[in-house]
Design a protein around this motif. Structure first.
Motif, PDB file in Angstrom:
ATOM      1  N   VAL A  28       0.850  -1.203   0.000  1.00  0.00           N
ATOM      2  CA  VAL A  28       0.000   0.000   0.000  1.00  0.00           C
ATOM      3  C   VAL A  28       0.882   1.249   0.000  1.00  0.00           C
ATOM      4  O   VAL A  28       0.743   2.129  -0.846  1.00  0.00           O
ATOM      5  CB  VAL A  28      -0.943   0.028   1.228  1.00  0.00           C
TER       6      VAL A  28
ATOM      7  N   PHE B  41       4.466   1.010   0.279  1.00  0.00           N
ATOM      8  CA  PHE B  41       5.783   0.715  -0.296  1.00  0.00           C
ATOM      9  C   PHE B  41       5.725  -0.654  -0.963  1.00  0.00           C
ATOM     10  O   PHE B  41       4.905  -1.505  -0.573  1.00  0.00           O
ATOM     11  CB  PHE B  41       6.871   0.740   0.807  1.00  0.00           C
TER      12      PHE B  41
ATOM     13  N   ARG C 105      12.141   5.912   5.249  1.00  0.00           N
ATOM     14  CA  ARG C 105      10.848   6.430   4.800  1.00  0.00           C
ATOM     15  C   ARG C 105       9.803   6.413   5.922  1.00  0.00           C
ATOM     16  O   ARG C 105       9.011   7.347   6.066  1.00  0.00           O
ATOM     17  CB  ARG C 105      10.382   5.566   3.621  1.00  0.00           C
TER      18      ARG C 105
ATOM     19  N   TYR D 177      11.019   9.228  -3.976  1.00  0.00           N
ATOM     20  CA  TYR D 177      10.037   8.308  -3.386  1.00  0.00           C
ATOM     21  C   TYR D 177      10.631   7.576  -2.181  1.00  0.00           C
ATOM     22  O   TYR D 177       9.994   7.492  -1.121  1.00  0.00           O
ATOM     23  CB  TYR D 177       9.587   7.298  -4.454  1.00  0.00           C
TER      24      TYR D 177
ATOM     25  N   GLY E 267       0.764  11.894  -4.613  1.00  0.00           N
ATOM     26  CA  GLY E 267       1.257  12.172  -3.257  1.00  0.00           C
ATOM     27  C   GLY E 267       2.713  11.774  -3.125  1.00  0.00           C
ATOM     28  O   GLY E 267       3.454  11.736  -4.103  1.00  0.00           O
TER      29      GLY E 267
ATOM     30  N   TYR F 245      -4.686  10.582  -3.138  1.00  0.00           N
ATOM     31  CA  TYR F 245      -4.815   9.230  -2.600  1.00  0.00           C
ATOM     32  C   TYR F 245      -5.844   9.181  -1.481  1.00  0.00           C
ATOM     33  O   TYR F 245      -5.874  10.036  -0.608  1.00  0.00           O
ATOM     34  CB  TYR F 245      -3.466   8.748  -2.064  1.00  0.00           C
TER      35      TYR F 245
END
Ligand SMILES: Nc1ncnc2c1ncn2[C@@H]1O[C@H](COP(=O)(O)OP(=O)(O)OP(=O)(O)O)[C@@H](O)[C@H]1O
Ligand SMILES: Cc1ncc(C[n+]2csc(CCOP(=O)(O)O)c2C)c(N)n1
Ligand SMILES: [Mg+2]
Length: 324
Positions: free
Chosen positions: A53, A55, A67, A188, A259, A313
């Motif tokens: 979802v 990653f 992250r 990302y 996003g 999202y």
């Protein structure tokens, strides 16, 4: 490796990598003990990351550690808070030592950079899920709040938008030597929480939100329930060169709706004068629109409205997630 050995080997050293003066008791008790300083408010936020979802399953565990903390620090940035400490609730399918070494390394490097101390957590077996709760502090009464928009406020954003959204298309490919693909993947995998900018905005009383779901959606949240709206200039959305190269005419659409960039969007009152082109620390700031009395976010390409098929999202509506 049992749960206790795992905590001793990975989490206790991480808890010592940063020692924050406000932490009285960290890892090792049933709860952590944090000093409440007079004249300060505590700010708390929590975010969960779920495999598939938030990653991809193929993610480098070092990047995952980075992250997971970065998206939480980004919430402190949006509140203008100084980081103090965090807890880590980690659910793992198995205790793979190499994996844990890399994951804790990513957490450690970002936590050291921002001086935030691991003070506790929970380690369980199950599908890979990471929940981090962060605590920060602000001078009493100064935390930035959503919803105070006034017509005429300039809508601004830091850095550039859309690159992390473009990266979703490249997650399962090897970037090879393509520097543009490498650049969007770095956006990302390694979000850079805008903590210094958050503090700078708080000192000026400017309300902000971090762009996690997508600009149009998050700006709607920032405008709040006061019933204000905003007009955005599509051509003004800041795009990184690598995004322009990879996405061409789709780049601005990604900047408006994708996003994962973790930039700050903020509302700059006219009373503060012109918006500087950058902060003293060199973070680029771009004016992308203006708050209006009429509710809703209106994206305009010159005089033409831009319709977005996808506004941002949402976990329970739209696309593959829509089981309503
Ligand atoms: N399960 C929950 N229980 C209590 N409050 C919640 C829950 N889920 C969300 N909230 C609260 O609702 C508000 C909006 O949450 P949301 O997750 O949309 O914001 P965010 O964390 O800033 O964004 P993002 O998760 O996309 O980074 C926040 O104040 C959040 O604490
Ligand atoms: C593999 C993969 N596919 C899709 C996305 C996109 N995505 C997922 S959740 C989210 C909003 C922030 O989450 P939350 O609101 O839970 O904080 C976004 C933009 C991603 N990051 N990774
Ligand atoms: Mg959230």
């Amino acid at each position: 490796m049992d749960e206790i050995s795992l905590i001793r080997r990975f989490w206790e050293p991480l808890g010592r990598a940063v020692t924050h003066p406000a932490v009285r008791e960290g890892i090792g008790n049933d709860g952590a003990v944090i000093r409440c300083e007079p004249g300060q408010d505590a700010v708390v936020a929590v975010d969960t990351l779920v495999e598939g979802v938030h990653f991809p399953a193929t993610i480098d565990p070092y990047a995952l550690g980075w992250r997971a903390l970065a998206v939480n620090l980004s919430d402190l940035a949006a509140m203008g808070a100084e980081p103090v400490c965090y807890t880590l609730a980690l659910t793992l399918p198995r205790a793979d030592e190499d994996w844990l070494e890399a994951f804790s390394g990513g957490l450690r490097d970002l936590s050291v950079r921002h001086g935030i101390q691991l003070v506790g957590g929970d380690t369980t077996r199950g599908p890979l899920t990471i929940t981090i709760q962060v605590q920060g502090r602000v001078p009493s009464g100064t935390a930035m709040r959503r919803g105070g928009a006034a017509p005429g406020d300039r809508v601004c954003v830091s850095g550039s938008l859309g690159s992390a959204g473009e990266a979703l298309k490249w997650l399962d490919t090897s970037p090879g030597n393509n520097p543009d693909v490498r650049a969007v993947l770095a956006r990302y995998f390694y979000p850079q929480p805008r903590l210094a900018l958050g503090g700078w905005l708080r000192e000026r009383g400017v309300a902000a939100i971090d762009v996690s779901d997508g600009l149009v959606s998050d700006l709607g949240q920032l405008l709040g329930e006061a019933g204000r709206g905003a007009r955005l200039d599509y051509a003004a959305l800041p795009i990184a060169p690598e995004l322009a190269t990879l996405a061409g005419s789709q780049a601005r659409k990604l900047a408006a709706s994708a996003g994962d960039d973790y930039e700050l969007c903020f509302l700059w009152p006219l009373a503060l004068g012109e918006v500087p082109e950058s902060t003293d620390e060199g973070v680029p700031l771009t004016v992308i629109g203006e708050v209006e009395a009429e509710p809703g976010v209106r994206l305009m390409d010159g005089n033409d409205p831009v319709e977005l098929a996808y506004g941002g999202y949402s976990h329970f509506s739209g696309g593959a997630n829509d089981d309503s």
